[in-house]
Design an enzyme around this catalytic site. Structure first.
Site, PDB file in Angstrom:
ATOM      1  N   ASP A  26       0.857  -1.183   0.000  1.00  0.00           N
ATOM      2  CA  ASP A  26       0.000   0.000   0.000  1.00  0.00           C
ATOM      3  C   ASP A  26       0.901   1.244   0.000  1.00  0.00           C
ATOM      4  OD1 ASP A  26      -1.731   2.095   0.560  1.00  0.00           O
ATOM      5  OD2 ASP A  26      -2.986   0.909   1.917  1.00  0.00           O
ATOM      6  N   GLU A 121      -0.038   2.284  13.225  1.00  0.00           N
ATOM      7  CA  GLU A 121      -0.976   2.190  12.102  1.00  0.00           C
ATOM      8  C   GLU A 121      -2.124   1.338  12.608  1.00  0.00           C
ATOM      9  OE1 GLU A 121      -3.224   0.907   9.993  1.00  0.00           O
ATOM     10  OE2 GLU A 121      -1.944  -0.080   8.505  1.00  0.00           O
ATOM     11  N   GLU A 130     -11.918  -2.969  14.022  1.00  0.00           N
ATOM     12  CA  GLU A 130     -10.803  -3.645  14.690  1.00  0.00           C
ATOM     13  C   GLU A 130     -10.512  -3.068  16.070  1.00  0.00           C
ATOM     14  OE1 GLU A 130      -7.384  -3.654  12.166  1.00  0.00           O
ATOM     15  OE2 GLU A 130      -8.134  -5.319  10.956  1.00  0.00           O
ATOM     16  N   HIS A 276      -5.381  -0.054   0.781  1.00  0.00           N
ATOM     17  CA  HIS A 276      -5.961  -1.364   1.079  1.00  0.00           C
ATOM     18  C   HIS A 276      -7.256  -1.233   1.880  1.00  0.00           C
ATOM     19  CE1 HIS A 276      -3.939  -0.764   4.990  1.00  0.00           C
ATOM     20  NE2 HIS A 276      -4.740  -1.708   5.463  1.00  0.00           N
TER      21      HIS A 276
END
Length: 356
Positions: A26, A121, A130, A276
């Site tokens: 990415d 990240e 998440e 992504h």
């Protein structure tokens, strides 16, 4: 360390090399972090860095290349073994210390000093999927100096009504065969579970609106439990309204070095190069025709799942434009908004009641 089942499954998923291959390929993601770190080289050189969710270790390596004195790289999944190999491969084992642990379980004995910088990240689909931002918050509160930097520093979620040709128009003619029945099943499935797709810019139907803005220096986990948003969008053209598109942007600390005029931003909006993360689509059960100037009103709720705090449920409620209060200067074609804007323009010209 004791880890709950949802977290165990989450960490296990990050042992898949294909996941890391996707992220390492990415370019917009990697370039944003690289540029943000090196643009802030003066703030990193000789300093201590904590990398939360280090993964393959690429961000830790960036920080050492920018002059960091010490990097604590914390990774809960088994991919930490790869990170250790990459650290050795780059001859940085004397600077980068890799921990196989959740940051929540790291002790002050393992990291015996406050850090100057946190890099992570942590972003998932539509930013919050998440739930890794909670780990960054823990790291910030326990280890970051009061004047320390966080990469990224702020984040925003955006929303706009959109067309979804991959679910609707594409199935009207498949080599001369109508597939509306298949399309209907796709919509039913997509309405229950949002899609992750790259949305062409010309499918966006209105000016985007900020769903929420997050300041990583101050946000708490409680703030993230529920996000409510009402949008009165105005269609910019004749089109098919078939869903709501979500995306996010992240902004890194303002660089203090010479020649740096603005902070680096990582954007996943449709007009930017693909990442992504792509975009997230909430698909409507039916396609609705809209005209230029049509008001499109809806409520959006992002709520943390009680069963799995790393996931969110997205609830979309379509609203009647007649029953919703429109914002000032609304550009839709409804009579009430046209009259209000005409009155505002009249007063601005000094032609209102009592004007001299």
């Amino acid at each position: 360390m004791e880890v709950d089942e949802p977290s165990l499954s989450y960490f296990k998923s990050y042992e898949d090399l294909e996941v890391h291959k996707l992220m390492l390929n990415d370019d917009p993601r990697n370039a944003a972090y690289h540029d943000a770190i090196f643009n802030n080289k003066e703030e990193i050189e000789g300093k201590v860095v904590l990398d939360v969710g280090a993964g393959s270790g690429i961000l830790s390596v960036f920080c050492v290349q920018a002059g960091a004195r010490k990097v604590y790289a914390v990774e809960a999944s088994g991919i930490c073994k790869l990170a250790m190999e990459i650290v050795k491969e780059n001859h940085m084992e004397n600077v980068i210390q890799v921990f196989h642990s959740r940051v929540e379980d790291i002790t002050e004995a393992q990291i015996p000093e406050k850090v100057d910088v946190i890099v992570s990240e942590w972003m998932g689909f539509y930013l919050l999927h998440e739930g890794m931002l909670d780990s960054v918050i823990v790291a910030r509160d326990r280890f970051l100096k009061p004047d320390g930097l966080i990469f990224p520093e702020t984040a925003s979620i955006y929303a706009s009504p959109c067309s979804v040709p991959s679910v609707y128009q594409h199935w009207e003619n498949v080599q001369g065969v109508r597939m509306e029945s298949f399309s209907r099943l796709l919509r039913e499935q997509a309405y229950k579970k949002p899609l992750t797709e790259s949305v062409p810019p010309d499918c966006i139907l209105s000016e985007p609106e900020v769903v929420t803005w997050i300041d990583l220096r101050e946000v708490t986990s409680v703030d993230l439990n529920e996000i409510k948003f009402r949008h009165v969008a105005v269609s910019t053209r004749v089109a098919s309204y078939e869903g709501i598109c979500l995306w996010f942007t992240c902004t890194f600390p303002f660089p203090k070095g010479p020649g740096n005029s603005e902070p680096v931003t990582l954007s996943t909006e449709p007009e930017e190069p693909d990442t992504h993360w792509k975009q997230t689509l909430i698909v409507l059960p039916n396609s609705l025709k809209v005209e230029a100037g049509s008001p499109i009103c809806y409520d959006l709720l992002l709520k943390r799942s009680e069963e799995n705090p790393r996931r969110y449920t997205l609830e979309l409620t379509m609203l009647d434009p007649e029953e919703v209060e429109h914002p000032e200067f609304c550009g839709c074609f409804m009579t009430k908004c046209i009259l209000v804007n005409a009155m505002i323009e009249k007063y601005e010209r000094g032609e209102g009641d009592g004007a001299e």
